[in-house]
Write an enzyme that holds these catalytic residues in place. Structure first.
Site, PDB file in Angstrom:
ATOM      1  N   ARG A 110      19.479   3.731 -23.597  1.00  0.00           N
ATOM      2  CA  ARG A 110      18.890   3.887 -25.242  1.00  0.00           C
ATOM      3  C   ARG A 110      19.767   5.297 -25.343  1.00  0.00           C
ATOM      4  NH1 ARG A 110      15.193   6.184 -27.404  1.00  0.00           N
ATOM      5  NH2 ARG A 110      15.067   4.864 -29.337  1.00  0.00           N
TER       6      ARG A 110
ATOM      7  N   ASP B 258      13.499  10.478 -32.429  1.00  0.00           N
ATOM      8  CA  ASP B 258      12.035   9.581 -32.108  1.00  0.00           C
ATOM      9  C   ASP B 258      10.586  10.837 -31.797  1.00  0.00           C
ATOM     10  OD1 ASP B 258      13.796   7.192 -31.243  1.00  0.00           O
ATOM     11  OD2 ASP B 258      14.211   8.541 -29.239  1.00  0.00           O
TER      12      ASP B 258
ATOM     13  N   GLU C 218       0.607  -1.152   0.173  1.00  0.00           N
ATOM     14  CA  GLU C 218       0.137  -0.205  -0.133  1.00  0.00           C
ATOM     15  C   GLU C 218       1.035   1.388  -0.391  1.00  0.00           C
ATOM     16  OE1 GLU C 218      -3.606  -0.178  -0.774  1.00  0.00           O
ATOM     17  OE2 GLU C 218      -2.488  -1.931  -0.728  1.00  0.00           O
TER      18      GLU C 218
END
Ligand code: ADE
Length: 251
Positions: A155, A170, A117
């Site tokens: 990356r 990208d 939690e």
């Protein structure tokens, strides 16, 4: 750069660090990832690191003391390497490419993956520098969010993507979504159903191809993410030709 990951589930990380194009960054220690199983910092024979919440209610809370011991061990191992303590939680700042770039250019971080939690708030108040969310949904823990950050950072490291330009193209690198991509064959399928590659991509006209890609990126972004168009405008990233194109679409 060095990332230290505090987690109850270190085995979730290993397969991701050993596969795909980012493997190079992890195996070369360009992005040096150290996994710290939280149960190693329990102080009882049951390796217990959670307990019931004060005030009642469902679920369990990660205990502050094992976390304090784990953090001390990590800071010791990092020596002088600075790095913020990042807690992954749906209440954090939304992860985006700008934040990924900041991490990719930094010296690393300590990544705290919550479970159950929550985590005893006193530990968070005292030690956490940044809270990060993967999006407006709830995961069962922070591990997938930490992996997403590690993958996105890896990356961006020099030499990880084959083509040095790949991430210049990208989505988000220039504030817009990426344009569509096509490869062989020129016609996919046959007859009335055949899907040809857009003719401009076969034309050899580099300027026209660049314009076509820009327009596809603008159109996709305007339809799906008008918030990104507004941000690109505010940043002065849209030129007169971009605005004429958007106006021609009524966007
Ligand atoms: N932990 C649980 N849900 C999360 C989310 N959406 N982002 C980051 N960490 C989380």
């Amino acid at each position: 750069m060095r990332f230290d990951v505090l987690t109850l589930f270190p085995d979730l990380f290993r397969p991701h660090l050993e596969q795909g194009i980012t493997r190079r960054a992890f195996e070369s220690h360009q992005v040096d990832v150290h996994l710290w199983p939280l149960r190693d910092f329990a102080d009882d024979n049951y390796r217990r690191v959670d307990d019931r919440p004060y005030g009642g209610g469902p679920g369990m809370v990660l205990l502050a003391e094992p976390l304090q011991r784990a953090l001390a061990a990590v800071r010791d191992a990092r020596g002088g390497t600075p790095g913020p303590l990042v807690h992954f939680t749906p209440t954090g700042r939304r992860l985006d490419q700008a934040l990924v770039r900041e991490f990719a250019e930094g010296s690393g971080a300590i990544l705290l993956c919550g479970r159950y939690e929550g985590i005893d708030q006193r530990f968070l108040d005292r030690h956490v520098d940044l809270e990060v969310s993967l999006g407006d949904f709830v995961l069962s823990g922070g591990e997938l969010a930490a992996l997403a950050l590690l993958d996105a950072v890896a990356r961006l490291q020099p030499g990880v993507l084959g083509d040095a330009q790949s991430h210049a193209q990208d989505s988000f690198s220039d504030g817009l979504l990426d344009c569509p991509h096509y490869s062989r064959p020129e016609r996919l399928g046959s007859g009335a159903d055949a899907q040809p590659v857009p003719a401009v991509l076969l034309s050899g006209h580099h300027a026209e191809i660049a314009r076509w890609r820009r327009e596809r990126a603008l159109e996709l972004t305007a339809r799906r993410r008008p918030d990104l168009i507004a941000a690109a405008r505010a940043a002065g990233a849209l030129g007169a030709a971009d605005e004429r194109f958007l106006a021609s679409l009524g966007l």
